[in-house]
Design an enzyme around this catalytic site. Structure first.
Site, PDB file in Angstrom:
ATOM      1  N   ARG A  14       0.803  -1.223   0.000  1.00  0.00           N
ATOM      2  CA  ARG A  14       0.000   0.000   0.000  1.00  0.00           C
ATOM      3  C   ARG A  14       0.839   1.276   0.000  1.00  0.00           C
ATOM      4  NH1 ARG A  14      -5.283   1.089   1.068  1.00  0.00           N
ATOM      5  NH2 ARG A  14      -5.652  -1.078   1.678  1.00  0.00           N
ATOM      6  N   THR A 104      33.079 -11.250  11.716  1.00  0.00           N
ATOM      7  CA  THR A 104      31.950 -11.559  12.582  1.00  0.00           C
ATOM      8  C   THR A 104      30.682 -11.117  11.861  1.00  0.00           C
ATOM      9  OG1 THR A 104      31.127 -11.412  14.865  1.00  0.00           O
ATOM     10  CG2 THR A 104      31.881  -9.364  13.840  1.00  0.00           C
ATOM     11  N   SER A 105      29.545 -11.554  12.348  1.00  0.00           N
ATOM     12  CA  SER A 105      28.291 -11.304  11.631  1.00  0.00           C
ATOM     13  C   SER A 105      28.063  -9.829  11.331  1.00  0.00           C
ATOM     14  CB  SER A 105      27.102 -11.838  12.449  1.00  0.00           C
ATOM     15  OG  SER A 105      27.203 -13.211  12.631  1.00  0.00           O
ATOM     16  N   HIS A 152      -2.653  32.356  15.456  1.00  0.00           N
ATOM     17  CA  HIS A 152      -3.537  31.818  16.495  1.00  0.00           C
ATOM     18  C   HIS A 152      -4.869  31.357  15.905  1.00  0.00           C
ATOM     19  CE1 HIS A 152      -0.701  33.729  19.292  1.00  0.00           C
ATOM     20  NE2 HIS A 152      -0.803  34.800  18.527  1.00  0.00           N
ATOM     21  N   SER A 281     -17.138   9.160   1.712  1.00  0.00           N
ATOM     22  CA  SER A 281     -17.675   8.547   2.919  1.00  0.00           C
ATOM     23  C   SER A 281     -18.667   7.471   2.526  1.00  0.00           C
ATOM     24  CB  SER A 281     -18.361   9.594   3.803  1.00  0.00           C
ATOM     25  OG  SER A 281     -19.147   8.985   4.817  1.00  0.00           O
TER      26      SER A 281
END
Length: 462
Positions: A14, A104-105, A152, A281
């Protein structure tokens, strides 16, 4: 083909682009592991530790990923990288015996993830550049269109739509610069072994040889290495990368949040694209929900949440390494890149199809814009000798009366009230007052600065 009878991440089908999904795919991760093993063998060949036919054998089977077999082995040994190594070694009768010598890993995994981060940042930077180019075109087109500015969430003074968009663009340009800097400073762990001392490789090559060994692979992978490491590269790097991505997501969130407000029918100045067959909707057929902007905000929250995990991974890695970062890093790294990828794709689509309702803009400007003339009237009166505090109170009382009438549904009477006020007229002529109420010209630097930002974008990204 995805099996939808078992859980699938939304990022599998998606959200995000196919190129980002392929980059973080399990198969690609294992290809990079194999590439690193091959580059190790090539470097070791220069020290006489591997034969050419062994290296050629490994290189020939680098793409032969067999995830089912690897997972079957992992179910027994409980180690994903060792399981992949077993599969790779079985496929390479000549070269399998030299796999992973001196490593190492996390010499493999951390370098692989650093490469994935670099390539992912390249994809993000390309999409961000495309977004900026589209945004610059909109800024240029609407640089002079006056709109009602708000502080505001209340009407304040007019600005221009181009200038408002330029604010988003300026942040995005800073994000581009930050991400580019991060991309260019990403480092791999290198090949320093179990606790970062490179003890095994010093045994193989000596001190100077170990440095040369790392230098050879660094060049072949086009990946600089940290000078010092523990078992892993410092997890501070993950936090730095995710911080830059979160900053980008924050700016996208602000744009989308603002657009959701401006798309509300009570304002109606801007809206995101809405397809002719799109359903808003399931219950209310008339709805035109801003689902794309809401998706940006939703994914941006997810991006921001990764920071806390990355912070803890860095802060809580005890001594030379603990494994408590491993499981969550399998999630937060690919998921964050895919989320930001989807955010940028969606942001770009919105900008390309942005709907500008100039009629609604004009209505709101007419209704509320007159109030912004009061600052220039106050300034003009004081310049002409009026007492500022006294004049401020006169204009405040007038504006409160006008605001009340406006709230009751009447046309804004502010200009009429000011023109009739004897105190105001004592300091400013009628002709000058009428000029000051031409609020469409009261946008200051907005148009010029918007055009300048649009030009900078065009020069850099166009």
């Amino acid at each position: 083909m995805l099996d939808f009878n078992i859980h699938q991440s939304p990022f599998s089908f998606r959200y995000g682009s196919q190129e980002m999904r392929r980059l973080w795919s399990e198969a690609n991760k294992r290809r990079i592991w194999r590439k690193i093993w091959v580059e190790m063998a090539k470097a070791q060949m220069q020290f006489g530790l591997a034969a050419k036919e062994q290296v050629d054998d490994l290189a020939a089977h680098m793409e032969d990923i067999d995830i089912p077999q690897a997972l079957e082995i992992e179910s027994e040994i409980h180690h994903d990288l060792m399981a992949e190594m077993h599969v790779f070694a079985r496929q390479c009768p000549k070269g399998g015996g030299i796999l992973h010598l001196g490593a190492t890993s996390m010499d493999i995994k951390d370098n692989a993830e650093a490469l994935l981060i670099k390539k992912s940042l390249d994809l993000i930077l390309a999409k961000l550049a495309q977004l900026l180019e589209k945004l610059g075109e909109k800024i240029n087109a609407y640089a002079s269109l006056p709109v009602m500015g708000c502080t505001h969430l209340q009407p304040a003074e007019p600005t221009t739509l181009g200038y408002r968009l330029a604010n988003y663009a300026q942040d995005l340009m800073n994000d581009y610069n930050s991400l580019l800097e991060v991309r260019n400073t990403v480092k791999g762990k290198g090949f320093k072994g179990a606790v970062g001392t490179a003890a095994a490789n010093v045994m193989l090559f000596g001190q100077e040889g170990q440095a040369r060994f790392e230098e050879i692979i660094s060049k072949s992978l086009d990946l600089p290495f940290f000078y010092i490491s523990s078992q892993t590269y410092s997890r501070r790097q993950d936090f730095t990368v995710l911080s830059a991505l979160a900053a980008l997501a924050a700016g996208a969130h602000k744009f989308a949040f603002d657009l959701r407000l401006l798309q509300s029918e009570m304002i109606g100045e801007l809206s995101e694209p809405f397809a002719s067959a799109q359903v808003g909707s399931s219950a209310m057929p008339f709805k035109r929900n801003p689902i794309e902007s809401e998706k940006i905000d939703s994914l941006s929250r997810l991006v921001s949440s990764a920071l806390q995990t990355a912070w803890a991974n860095h802060a809580s890695s005890l001594l030379e390494r603990t494994l408590d970062d491993s499981a969550n890093r399998r999630v937060i790294l690919p998921q964050t890149f895919l989320a930001v990828d989807e955010i940028l794709l969606t942001f770009t689509r919105i900008i390309e199809g942005l709907r500008v309702n100039e009629k609604a803009i004009a209505v709101n400007l007419e209704k509320f814009g007159q109030f912004s003339a009061l600052e220039s009237i106050l300034t003009e009166a004081v310049k002409n000798g009026a007492d500022r505090l006294s004049m401020h109170e006169v204009l405040r009382q007038i504006s409160m009366q006008a605001w009340e009438e406006t709230q009751q549904g009447a046309a804004n009477p502010l200009q009429k009230l000011v023109l009739e006020d004897e105190v105001v007229k004592a300091w400013i002529s009628m002709e000058r007052l009428e000029e000051l109420f031409n609020i469409e010209t009261y946008t200051g630097i907005a148009e010029a600065r918007a055009l300048e930002i649009a030009g900078q974008i065009r020069t850099r990204f166009g």
